[in-house]
Design an enzyme around this catalytic site. Structure first.
Site, short mmCIF file in Angstrom:
data_model
loop_
_atom_site.label_atom_id
_atom_site.label_comp_id
_atom_site.label_asym_id
_atom_site.label_seq_id
_atom_site.Cartn_x
_atom_site.Cartn_y
_atom_site.Cartn_z
N HIS A 79 0.83 -1.21 0.00
CA HIS A 79 0.00 0.00 0.00
C HIS A 79 0.86 1.26 0.00
O HIS A 79 0.51 2.26 -0.63
CB HIS A 79 -0.95 -0.01 1.19
CG HIS A 79 -1.85 -1.20 1.22
ND1 HIS A 79 -2.47 -1.65 2.36
CD2 HIS A 79 -2.23 -2.06 0.23
CE1 HIS A 79 -3.19 -2.73 2.07
NE2 HIS A 79 -3.05 -3.00 0.79
N ASP A 242 -3.66 -2.35 -5.33
CA ASP A 242 -2.58 -3.33 -5.25
C ASP A 242 -1.79 -3.40 -6.55
O ASP A 242 -0.56 -3.48 -6.55
CB ASP A 242 -3.13 -4.72 -4.92
CG ASP A 242 -3.50 -4.89 -3.46
OD1 ASP A 242 -3.04 -4.10 -2.62
OD2 ASP A 242 -4.25 -5.84 -3.16
N HIS A 265 -1.22 -10.29 -6.21
CA HIS A 265 0.18 -9.90 -6.09
C HIS A 265 1.11 -10.86 -6.83
O HIS A 265 2.04 -10.43 -7.51
CB HIS A 265 0.60 -9.84 -4.62
CG HIS A 265 -0.06 -8.75 -3.84
ND1 HIS A 265 0.04 -7.42 -4.21
CD2 HIS A 265 -0.81 -8.78 -2.72
CE1 HIS A 265 -0.63 -6.68 -3.33
NE2 HIS A 265 -1.15 -7.48 -2.42
#
EC number: 3.5.1.108
Length: 303
Positions: A79, A242, A265
Site C-alpha cells: 500500500h 494493489d 500480487h
C-alpha cells in the site's frame, strides 16, 4: 524536462503491523537523484536495506514481502508503494523499526497524507519511465494479466468472487491512473478479508493486527464493518490499488495498459518479471518537455 522527485522533508508516522500486531514507526526520508525507493530495517544491527525490484518480492501469500539475499524479510509493503507510485516519487528512503510496514487503515490514503506532509521536491535529473512497446501476457488457470502499449497508464481490472456482498458491487473497472484519479477514486479502498479466515489466522498467531479498523471484513453474507464500504465497488478498487503498487516494483512509473482477470500480487509480479526479461517489450522513456498523457509523475503532485 520532466524531473525526478523526492520528498522535501523527513516525516514520520506510527501504526500497527498487520502480522505481529505490534507498534511500528515508519520514517520517510528524502533521497538523492537516481537512488530509487529503498526500504531500510533500522531494528537490525547493522541495518538492512531492500531494493525495489521485481526479484526482491519473495513471498505474496498474505501480502507483498521483500526478501533480501540473506533471507531477511520485510512485509506488507504494497500500500505504501502504491502511494509512492501514484505521487510520482522516484527517490525515497523508507525506514522501519520492524519487519513490516504498518497496515494503517488497510488503504493507501494514510501514506498519501504522509507523502503530502513531506512535500514534493523536484530534482535536477530526468525522470525515467518504462514504456511498453509490445504486449506481454501471463496466465495461470483461469487467471491472467497482460501489459500492452498505451499513451499513459491505464488499468482494466476484473474480479470474480462468489459472495453476495461482492456480487452486489461492480466487479470490473477501467481507469486512467493519474495522481488525481488515484487519490480520489482508488486510495481509500481497503484490503478485504473473511471473518472465518481472520479467526483462523488469529488462532495461529497470524494477522494479529487485522481487524475492522484495517480491513473490510465479511461473513458469509454481508460486510460486517459498522460504517460499510467507502466506495460501492471498494473490492475491485482495492485490487487496482494493489496493482498500482505491484507495477511499481521496478521503482519506475509505467507507460502502458494493464488488463487483468482475477489477478493478485503473485501474478502481477510474474507479469512484471516477464516484462523486464523481454527486452523487446519495453524501453526507457524520458521527456524534455511536459506532456499531458494520463499517468502519475507527468504532472507535479499537489503537496
Amino acid at each position: 524536462m520532466i524531473k525526478q522527485r523526492t520528498i522535501a522533508q523527513v516525516v514520520k508516522a506510527i501504526g500497527i503491523g498487520l502480522h505481529k500486531g505490534e507498534k511500528v514507526t515508519i520514517t520517510l526520508r528524502p533521497a538523492s537523484a537516481n537512488t530509487g525507493i529503498v526500504f531500510r530495517r533500522v531494528d537490525l544491527d547493522p541495518v538492512v536495506d531492500f531494493e525495489t525490484t521485481p526479484e526482491a518480492v519473495g513471498d505474496t501469500q498474505l501480502c507483498t514481502c521483500l526478501i533480501n539475499k540473506d533471507g531477511v524479510r520485510l512485509s506488507t509493503t504494497e500500500h505504501l508503494i502504491a502511494a509512492v507510485a501514484a505521487m510520482g516519487i522516484d527517490n525515497l528512503i523508507v525506514e522501519l523499526d520492524s519487519s513490516e510496514v504498518p497496515i494503517m487503515d488497510g488503504s493507501a490514503l494514510p501514506f498519501i497524507y504522509l507523502l503530502q506532509k513531506g512535500g514534493i521536491e523536484e530534482q535536477n535529473a530526468a525522470k525515467r519511465f518504462i514504456r511498453i512497446k509490445e504486449k506481454v501476457r501471463i496466465e495461470e488457470g483461469d487467471k491472467w494479466a497482460e501489459l500492452e502499449p498505451y499513451d499513459g497508464f491505464h488499468i482494466d481490472f476484473e474480479i470474480a468472487f462468489d459472495h453476495p456482498a461482492i456480487n452486489e458491487s461492480r466487479q470490473r473497472i477501467g481507469l486512467d491512473i493519474t495522481t488525481k484519479s488515484f487519490i480520489e477514486e482508488i486510495s481509500r479502498a481497503r484490503t478485504f478479508g473473511f471473518m472465518k479466515d481472520i479467526e483462523y489466522m488469529h488462532a495461529n498467531n497470524l494477522a494479529l493486527g487485522g481487524s475492522m479498523d484495517s480491513a473490510v471484513v465479511l461473513d458469509e453474507f454481508k460486510v460486517l464493518n459498522p460504517n460499510g464500504l467507502r466506495y460501492s465497488d471498494e473490492f475491485v478498487k482495492h485490487k487496482i490499488l494493489d496493482c498500482v503498487g505491484d507495477m511499481f516494483m521496478t521503482g519506475h512509473n509505467i507507460l502502458g495498459k494493464v488488463t487483468a482477470f482475477k489477478s493478485g500480487h503473485d501474478l502481477n509480479n510474474k507479469l512484471l518479471r516477464k516484462l523486464m526479461a523481454t527486452e523487446s517489450a519495453w524501453e526507457w522513456a524520458t521527456f524534455e518537455t511536459p506532456v499531458t498523457m494520463p499517468a502519475p509523475g507527468l504532472e507535479l503532485a499537489p503537496a
